[in-house]
Motif scaffolding. Structure first.
Motif, PDB file in Angstrom:
ATOM      1  N   VAL C 433      55.928 -48.035  72.709  1.00  0.00           N
ATOM      2  CA  VAL C 433      57.199 -47.488  72.268  1.00  0.00           C
ATOM      3  C   VAL C 433      57.753 -48.423  71.199  1.00  0.00           C
ATOM      4  CG1 VAL C 433      58.497 -48.691  74.090  1.00  0.00           C
ATOM      5  CG2 VAL C 433      59.444 -46.631  73.085  1.00  0.00           C
ATOM      6  N   THR C 434      58.495 -47.873  70.245  1.00  0.00           N
ATOM      7  CA  THR C 434      59.116 -48.727  69.236  1.00  0.00           C
ATOM      8  C   THR C 434      60.349 -48.029  68.683  1.00  0.00           C
ATOM      9  OG1 THR C 434      58.689 -50.155  67.336  1.00  0.00           O
ATOM     10  CG2 THR C 434      57.923 -47.885  67.163  1.00  0.00           C
ATOM     11  N   SER C 435      61.127 -48.785  67.920  1.00  0.00           N
ATOM     12  CA  SER C 435      62.303 -48.216  67.278  1.00  0.00           C
ATOM     13  C   SER C 435      62.187 -48.489  65.790  1.00  0.00           C
ATOM     14  CB  SER C 435      63.569 -48.878  67.839  1.00  0.00           C
ATOM     15  OG  SER C 435      64.648 -48.677  66.951  1.00  0.00           O
ATOM     16  N   ALA C 436      62.178 -47.422  64.983  1.00  0.00           N
ATOM     17  CA  ALA C 436      62.037 -47.588  63.537  1.00  0.00           C
ATOM     18  C   ALA C 436      63.163 -46.838  62.845  1.00  0.00           C
ATOM     19  CB  ALA C 436      60.687 -47.059  63.067  1.00  0.00           C
ATOM     20  N   ILE C 437      63.682 -47.445  61.772  1.00  0.00           N
ATOM     21  CA  ILE C 437      64.777 -46.819  61.033  1.00  0.00           C
ATOM     22  C   ILE C 437      64.191 -45.924  59.943  1.00  0.00           C
ATOM     23  CG2 ILE C 437      66.600 -47.347  59.354  1.00  0.00           C
ATOM     24  CD1 ILE C 437      67.145 -49.876  61.024  1.00  0.00           C
ATOM     25  N   TYR C 438      64.755 -44.745  59.765  1.00  0.00           N
ATOM     26  CA  TYR C 438      64.368 -43.949  58.604  1.00  0.00           C
ATOM     27  C   TYR C 438      65.602 -43.287  58.017  1.00  0.00           C
ATOM     28  CZ  TYR C 438      60.968 -42.028  55.440  1.00  0.00           C
ATOM     29  OH  TYR C 438      60.217 -41.779  54.309  1.00  0.00           O
ATOM     30  N   THR C 439      65.995 -43.735  56.826  1.00  0.00           N
ATOM     31  CA  THR C 439      67.178 -43.211  56.176  1.00  0.00           C
ATOM     32  C   THR C 439      66.771 -42.211  55.106  1.00  0.00           C
ATOM     33  OG1 THR C 439      68.289 -45.312  56.527  1.00  0.00           O
ATOM     34  CG2 THR C 439      69.285 -43.825  54.937  1.00  0.00           C
ATOM     35  N   LYS C 440      67.256 -40.989  55.241  1.00  0.00           N
ATOM     36  CA  LYS C 440      66.981 -39.964  54.235  1.00  0.00           C
ATOM     37  C   LYS C 440      68.098 -38.950  54.352  1.00  0.00           C
ATOM     38  CE  LYS C 440      63.457 -36.645  52.790  1.00  0.00           C
ATOM     39  NZ  LYS C 440      63.339 -37.028  51.379  1.00  0.00           N
ATOM     40  N   ASN C 441      68.575 -38.466  53.219  1.00  0.00           N
ATOM     41  CA  ASN C 441      69.759 -37.615  53.232  1.00  0.00           C
ATOM     42  C   ASN C 441      69.411 -36.152  53.399  1.00  0.00           C
ATOM     43  OD1 ASN C 441      68.471 -37.588  50.812  1.00  0.00           O
ATOM     44  ND2 ASN C 441      70.315 -37.173  49.628  1.00  0.00           N
ATOM     45  N   SER C 442      68.429 -35.863  54.250  1.00  0.00           N
ATOM     46  CA  SER C 442      68.003 -34.476  54.392  1.00  0.00           C
ATOM     47  C   SER C 442      67.344 -34.285  55.753  1.00  0.00           C
ATOM     48  CB  SER C 442      67.002 -34.157  53.277  1.00  0.00           C
ATOM     49  OG  SER C 442      66.194 -33.076  53.650  1.00  0.00           O
ATOM     50  N   PRO C 443      67.505 -33.101  56.344  1.00  0.00           N
ATOM     51  CA  PRO C 443      66.801 -32.848  57.618  1.00  0.00           C
ATOM     52  C   PRO C 443      65.289 -32.836  57.426  1.00  0.00           C
ATOM     53  CG  PRO C 443      67.866 -30.857  56.790  1.00  0.00           C
ATOM     54  CD  PRO C 443      68.341 -31.980  55.937  1.00  0.00           C
ATOM     55  N   ASP C 444      64.855 -32.814  56.178  1.00  0.00           N
ATOM     56  CA  ASP C 444      63.422 -32.874  55.888  1.00  0.00           C
ATOM     57  C   ASP C 444      62.811 -34.183  56.428  1.00  0.00           C
ATOM     58  OD1 ASP C 444      61.101 -31.708  54.702  1.00  0.00           O
ATOM     59  OD2 ASP C 444      61.255 -33.176  53.077  1.00  0.00           O
ATOM     60  N   VAL C 445      63.674 -35.110  56.827  1.00  0.00           N
ATOM     61  CA  VAL C 445      63.197 -36.337  57.453  1.00  0.00           C
ATOM     62  C   VAL C 445      62.349 -36.001  58.686  1.00  0.00           C
ATOM     63  CG1 VAL C 445      65.216 -36.674  58.952  1.00  0.00           C
ATOM     64  CG2 VAL C 445      63.920 -38.652  58.148  1.00  0.00           C
ATOM     65  N   LEU C 446      62.645 -34.870  59.308  1.00  0.00           N
ATOM     66  CA  LEU C 446      61.874 -34.449  60.491  1.00  0.00           C
ATOM     67  C   LEU C 446      60.413 -34.219  60.130  1.00  0.00           C
ATOM     68  CD1 LEU C 446      64.347 -31.943  62.182  1.00  0.00           C
ATOM     69  CD2 LEU C 446      63.638 -34.168  63.054  1.00  0.00           C
ATOM     70  N   ARG C 447      60.177 -33.631  58.943  1.00  0.00           N
ATOM     71  CA  ARG C 447      58.806 -33.388  58.517  1.00  0.00           C
ATOM     72  C   ARG C 447      58.093 -34.720  58.289  1.00  0.00           C
ATOM     73  NH1 ARG C 447      56.409 -33.458  53.869  1.00  0.00           N
ATOM     74  NH2 ARG C 447      58.382 -33.708  52.776  1.00  0.00           N
ATOM     75  N   ILE C 448      58.822 -35.660  57.685  1.00  0.00           N
ATOM     76  CA  ILE C 448      58.203 -36.955  57.413  1.00  0.00           C
ATOM     77  C   ILE C 448      57.850 -37.669  58.719  1.00  0.00           C
ATOM     78  CG2 ILE C 448      58.668 -39.251  56.478  1.00  0.00           C
ATOM     79  CD1 ILE C 448      60.305 -37.847  54.299  1.00  0.00           C
ATOM     80  N   LEU C 449      58.747 -37.559  59.698  1.00  0.00           N
ATOM     81  CA  LEU C 449      58.539 -38.328  60.924  1.00  0.00           C
ATOM     82  C   LEU C 449      57.639 -37.651  61.942  1.00  0.00           C
ATOM     83  CD1 LEU C 449      62.161 -39.716  61.499  1.00  0.00           C
ATOM     84  CD2 LEU C 449      60.159 -40.952  60.668  1.00  0.00           C
ATOM     85  N   TYR C 450      57.570 -36.309  61.937  1.00  0.00           N
ATOM     86  CA  TYR C 450      56.864 -35.660  63.046  1.00  0.00           C
ATOM     87  C   TYR C 450      55.814 -34.636  62.634  1.00  0.00           C
ATOM     88  CZ  TYR C 450      60.568 -38.108  65.378  1.00  0.00           C
ATOM     89  OH  TYR C 450      61.398 -39.103  65.798  1.00  0.00           O
ATOM     90  N   HIS C 451      55.513 -34.531  61.340  1.00  0.00           N
ATOM     91  CA  HIS C 451      54.439 -33.652  60.920  1.00  0.00           C
ATOM     92  C   HIS C 451      53.118 -34.381  61.147  1.00  0.00           C
ATOM     93  CE1 HIS C 451      51.823 -31.146  58.462  1.00  0.00           C
ATOM     94  NE2 HIS C 451      52.785 -30.241  58.393  1.00  0.00           N
ATOM     95  N   SER C 452      52.123 -33.661  61.690  1.00  0.00           N
ATOM     96  CA  SER C 452      50.882 -34.344  62.073  1.00  0.00           C
ATOM     97  C   SER C 452      50.199 -35.010  60.883  1.00  0.00           C
ATOM     98  CB  SER C 452      49.927 -33.354  62.739  1.00  0.00           C
ATOM     99  OG  SER C 452      49.559 -32.351  61.819  1.00  0.00           O
TER     100      SER C 452
END
Lengths: 311, 307, 544
Positions: C433-452
């Motif tokens: 488990v870890t904690s990582a910061i990801y700052t992006k001004n768009s819900p598209d951050v979900l694609r970056i973080l959880y797209h396979s």
């Protein structure tokens, strides 16, 4: 990081110079050490203790109990959290207060004795053992070995101690073991220099010459005469180094490279409490006090031992 | 002459070994120098950018080749270019070294003054003074820099407002950083000096000086102080390396530009040329300090001059 | 003008009014703004290696860069796109080209006019490998080329539709710089980029400070600004103070006027004092959250993940450690990012359930220390912690998670690591488990973080999908959401995606990543630009 032993090395190198400066002083250096050898004995040692020394002995015994049987002094769990009870000032129920997670600081200080002393003692031990090998080799191994080892020690010394520690820790990951090894490595050169100079002084002393004249074997002379006498003063100086090792391990914590949380280690506690020094002074005061008192107790006893052996 | 040659050879060896140890040490730990060049760890640099950087900096060569290349450059006095700052290492060190040297030198002087003063006072003032002096030294020596700095800022900056909390252009910004570095060092120095002051007070030369009718002040000033400072002088060479280590913490806390802070950043970013360069400078400083303290010992210790 | 453009501008106008109403966050307006003076800002985010945010692209660059660089678009408090250097953005019917119309009255501080050719030069510079951009180039992933239609129209040609294009262009990492400045080469540009902002880079003393001076010809204040035209301040001194306690002490002693990255207890202290005020805002993008590495044991088993989530009791800790400055979040997305969905019921604390799940998963044994075992193996969860990214209070919270999950038999091992080592541990999937910061001004951050596809590491070894989530259904939801421009459809797609993440216990949301700015009450007119919650100094004046 190299200072604790630097101090010691500094002191010793002054002696070394004494030794080289005048033959009579060299003899004195030999006698310094053989004071112990002549065996004033344990009883004689304790008989001569003053009030301060007795307090120190008492405190060290308390530390020993805390390290071996912490639950005897603090039955609680040092890791038990209670966020609702965080930042409680010292008082009834929590004599040393509570920390940011509501853990009891008193319990943590007591349970932190063992890991803290382990860091202090084993870092110093690592330093001494390495130093023993290098120091005696340099002193007795002839010119080439001496030159090589001395230069090697100089390299280690020239390295900023903290950088050495940073490298060790980034290779093997942070934690009590790596902190200990890092601090031990950083202190080794200092001890090695003392041992080298003491060994030289002892090797050239009258009684070793006598042993050589008497035809004793090399190994026997080394084991019976040289080593014990070269190590005795180092043992005294170790007591000064233990507290320092704990402090340096704490500095590693500040850089985020010390003991792994939630270990109740004094240095790590000091670091964690630093953020709350305005609002919760007790989080740093008590572990800090533990470090200072341990350092003080070992120093007082170390001094007494040194004085005894000088007499 | 022979002594000088050996000494020089030794110094060159020390520098070479320090550079070599650092180079391999840094390359063996996790972390990619190419990333340091491309905006730090965790960068999402493209394959082309990485490949370009690796080729440009020779990072695609075998490690040993890289080592030889860098060594070759070092021999010609070229410390290379910092990966993360994109500036020549010489320039980086040149702009940072002044602050650190000033800090270290002042800390050393202040520590010396405190330690010597404490040692002289406490060996003169009887049992209580001895106890107090000894206790002060032990406490000072057992205090970590980061904690001391926080407390000093709290007292002298936040509450009393006497000194600024972070570095300023003027001298007032130096007070707290210097004290932070000097106090623990004074504790160490004091512990050692007290021993030799005590030794000196009992020594035959002091007795004979007294027998010659010299006043107590003169005895202390001329003989005891001189003898008492010997280990302190011998120590100053090592104290230099120690002060650099301490500077890492102190410069970070007080936001002072300097070698210590740069070193920490460089190690964390795996900026190999910068770390190697700084280790070389510190090693050089150590070598110079050792020679200087040897010379100072010769001045302070008449026996050394004879030999 | 398409329908979309019209709504966009309407929203812009409305939010400009709204923002203007709440912008003067600093103290009561005692008197009229006074021009002149110097303000000292102390940042804890660190010193940039290069002041051109096109190179690399991190928070320190964006923070200082916002003072001298401006973007094509901005965002309002709700995350909706508003014009800035651009006046509008209109997609073609197939979504493969966007026409960006530009203001015709803006010049860079070196006198170069801002026009479509400048936009083209900037985009090309970001996409040039020699610039070594990482954030900017990723945001322009779908942009193939920029065409200069006329001086005030730049046409973006895309490889596939990109609903997040304007949001990407609003980030400081894609801000507009003078083409003449870019032509100087990366090294010179790193020292002092030339933009259109209210200030100009005057000098940069490495490891110490950056000095910014007023841009006398400034005329492009962002939506929501309190006034148009040049800034009030003569000079901003931008200092780097890494230690948070020192930073606060410097504010208290009056050495600096504004600080960022405040510790929670300092926020409380400053709030209760009448000499200081605090400005907070949730950084957009992902919330602060724990990501459970579902690709490897033990968290490859959903039951083990759920047991962890149902036993990690964080609410009491958030209360006490953050002194009420942080609120528990149940959403993967920050509260300042649109389309966030909360599922509190998935994160209840239920030790019985957790124990039952672990029993079912086969972790039935217990060793002498009380940790669960299976086939003689202990239930170890490695937790690398970045000491650069996680503030002390957060690290304490992780210790509490360690303590509460221990009750059901997890052995969470915390490893504090420096940034390089931490990225290495993540890159080699060497963690539970870890904690990582990801700052992006768009819900598209979900694609970056959880797209396979983001499990596959970048060439540098970096991968954004730390939870190792690989679900075809989720992939297609996120891809579709990234291509559609219809608001209702986007909302529905993103909610479904977040439901999948929540149901599968891949993520444990903790709280918003807060920007915490403390300032002296002598400072007036300070506000946060909503795009990245960065302080805006164009309206700031200092009471003499």
């Amino acid at each position: 990081m190299s200072l604790p032993t630097s101090v010691i090395a500094g002191g010793a190198s002054a002696h070394e110079r004494d030794a080289h400066g005048e033959p009579a002083e060299a003899a004195r250096a030999g006698v310094n050490i053989s004071g112990l050898r002549r065996g004033h004995g344990v009883r004689a040692f304790f008989g001569a203790l003053g009030v301060a020394q007795w307090i120190a002995v008492g405190f060290l015994l308390l530390l020993l109990v805390a390290a071996l049987l912490p639950s005897l002094l603090a039955p609680g769990d040092p890791l038990a959290i209670d966020p609702g009870d965080a930042f409680r000032a010292p008082g009834w129920g929590h004599p040393f207060g509570t920390d940011e997670s509501g853990r009891d600081v008193y319990t943590r200080v007591v349970h932190g004795t063992a890991p803290s002393l382990v860091i202090g003692v084993s870092a110093t031990t690592i330093g001494i053992l390495l130093a023993l090998v290098f120091g005696t080799a340099a002193a007795l191994g002839g010119r080439v070995v001496d030159f090589g080892v001395s230069r090697f020690l100089e390299v280690l010394f020239a390295f900023p101690g903290l950088l050495l520690a940073l490298l060790v820790i980034t290779v093997y990951g942070p934690g009590i073991v790596t902190s200990t090894i890092a601090v031990g490595l950083a202190t080794a050169p200092g001890y090695a220099r003392i041992i080298r100079s003491q060994t030289r002084a002892v090797a050239s002393s009258a009684y070793v010459e006598a042993a050589v004249v008497l035809g004793k074997s090399r190994g026997r002379i080394l084991a019976r005469h040289i080593l014990p006498n070269a190590v005795a003063p180092v043992f005294v100086l170790v007591t000064l180094g233990v507290g320092q090792a704990i402090v340096w391990a704490a500095a590693l914590s500040y850089l985020g490279l010390g003991a792994e949380p939630p270990a109740a280690e004094w240095g790590a506690m000091l670091f964690a409490g630093k953020n709350y020094v305005t609002t919760a002074w007790w989080m740093t005061f008590f572990p800090g006090l533990a470090i200072v008192l341990s350092a003080a107790a070992t120093t007082v006893l170390g001094r007494a031992l040194q004085r005894r052996s000088l007499r | 002459m022979r002594w000088l040659l050996l000494r020089l050879g030794g110094a060159v060896f020390v520098l070479w070994a320090a550079a070599t140890l650092t180079f391999f040490g840094l390359r063996l730990i996790p972390g990619d120098p190419a990333q340091a060049i491309l905006g730090g760890p965790g960068s999402q640099a493209s394959a082309e950018a990485l490949a370009q950087v690796r080729a440009e900096y020779g990072l695609d060569q075998p490690l040993f080749t890289q080592y030889l290349t860098q060594l070759g450059r070092l021999v010609t006095g070229d410390l290379g270019t910092s990966y993360s700052l994109r500036t020549p290492v010489v320039e980086v060190i040149g702009s940072q070294i002044g602050g650190t040297l000033l800090l270290a030198a002042l800390a050393l002087i202040v520590a010396w003054a405190i330690a010597l003063g404490l040692a002289l006072w406490s060996t003169r003032g009887g049992r209580i003074a001895a106890g107090v002096g000894s206790a002060l030294e032990i406490v000072a020596a057992a205090v970590p820099h980061f904690w001391l700095a926080t407390v000093l800022v709290l007292v002298f900056s936040t509450t009393l407002r006497w000194f600024p909390a972070v570095s300023t252009a003027g001298p007032e910004g130096l007070v707290l950083p210097v004290l932070t570095l000097a106090l623990p060092l004074a504790g160490f120095l004091g512990q050692v000096m007290r021993e030799s002051v005590l030794d000196a007070l009992d020594a035959p030369f002091t007795l004979s000086a007294r027998a010659r009718g010299e006043g107590e002040g003169g005895v202390r000033w001329r003989h005891v102080l001189r003898h008492g400072s010997l280990p302190g002088i011998a120590l100053s060479g090592w104290a230099f390396g120690w002060l650099i280590s301490g500077a890492v913490v102190v410069e970070t806390i007080f936001a002072r530009p300097g070698l210590g802070r740069t070193l920490l950043n460089a190690v964390q970013l795996r900026d190999v040329p910068l770390v190697v360069g700084m280790v070389l400078v510190v090693a050089l400083g150590y070598v110079v300090m050792t020679v200087a303290t040897d010379a100072a010992t010769r001045v302070a210790d008449p026996r050394m001059r004879a030999s | 003008m398409s329908r979309r453009t019209i709504t966009l501008l309407a929203v812009a106008a409305a939010s400009a009014l709204l923002l203007a109403g709440c912008a003067p966050a600093a103290g009561p307006a005692t008197s009229a703004p006074a021009a002149g003076g110097t303000l000292t800002y102390a940042t804890g985010f660190g010193e940039p290696d290069c002041l051109d945010p096109h190179n690399g692209g991190n928070m320190p660059q964006a923070l200082v860069g916002t003072n001298f660089l401006e973007s094509l678009f901005s965002q309002d408090a709700d995350g909706a796109i508003v014009p800035w250097l651009a006046t509008a953005g209109t997609p073609s019917a197939d979504g493969l080209t966007w026409d960006i119309t530009l203001r015709d009255d803006v010049s860079f501080s070196d006198g170069t006019p801002f026009d479509a050719a400048a936009v083209k030069a900037n985009i090309e510079q970001i996409q040039d490998p020699a610039t070594a951009s990482s954030t900017g180039i990723l945001a322009l992933g779908k942009v193939q080329s920029v065409e200069v239609v006329d001086p005030t129209t730049a046409r973006f040609h895309l490889s596939e539709p990109d609903s997040a294009l304007l949001e990407s262009l609003a980030q400081t990492w894609l801000a507009m710089e003078s083409p003449a400045g870019l032509a100087r080469g990366l090294e010179a540009n790193c020292e002092a980029p030339i933009g259109t902002g209210p200030f100009i880079v005057d000098s940069w003393t490495k490891q110490d400070s950056i000095t910014l001076v007023r841009n006398e010809n400034y005329n492009s204040a962002p939506a929501g600004a309190a006034h148009e035209g040049p800034a009030y301040l003569d000079t901003i001194v931008w200092r780097f103070i890494p230690d948070s306690a020192t930073r606060f002490a410097a504010l208290q002693s009056g050495q600096v006027d504004v600080i960022d990255e405040m510790q929670p207890d300092n926020v409380v202290a400053a709030d209760s004092s009448d000499q200081f005020d605090v400005l907070t805002g949730a950084l957009p993008g992902a919330s602060i959250r724990l990501e459970l590495n579902s690709g490897f044991a033990p968290f490859d088993d959903e039951r083990v993940r759920k047991a962890f989530v149902h036993s990690a009791d964080v609410n009491p800790g958030i209360q006490s450690l953050f002194f009420g400055t942080a609120e528990r979040s149940y959403s993967v997305l920050s509260s300042s990012t649109p389309y966030g969905a909360s599922f509190p019921d998935d994160f209840t604390i239920d030790t019985d359930l957790a124990n039952q799940l672990l029993d079912e998963a086969g972790w039935t044994g217990r060793d002498s220390e009380g940790y669960r075992t299976k086939d003689g193996q202990r239930l170890v969860v490695d937790f690398p912690v970045s000491t650069n990214q996680s503030i002390p209070a957060e690290q304490s919270l992780f210790e509490q998670i360690q303590a509460t999950t221990k009750e059901v038999g997890f052995d969470v091992e915390l490893h504090p690591l420096d940034l390089s080592s931490w990225y290495s541990a993540l890159g080699s999937w060497d963690f539970g488990v870890t904690s990582a910061i990801y700052t992006k001004n768009s819900p598209d951050v979900l694609r970056i973080l959880y797209h396979s596809s983001n499990i596959v590491p970048a060439p540098s070894g970096y991968h954004a999908n730390n939870a190792h989530v690989s679900i075809p259904e989720l992939d297609s939801l996120l891809t579709e959401a990234g291509e559609t421009t219809d608001d209702a459809q986007r909302a529905s797609l993103y909610e479904q995606a977040q439901k999948i993440l929540s149901d599968g216990a891949y993520v444990l949301p903790l709280y918003d990543h807060l920007q915490k700015i403390g300032y002296s009450t002598k400072v007036h007119g300070l506000s946060l630009l909503p795009t990245l919650q960065i302080p805006y100094f164009g309206d700031v004046w200092v009471q003499q």
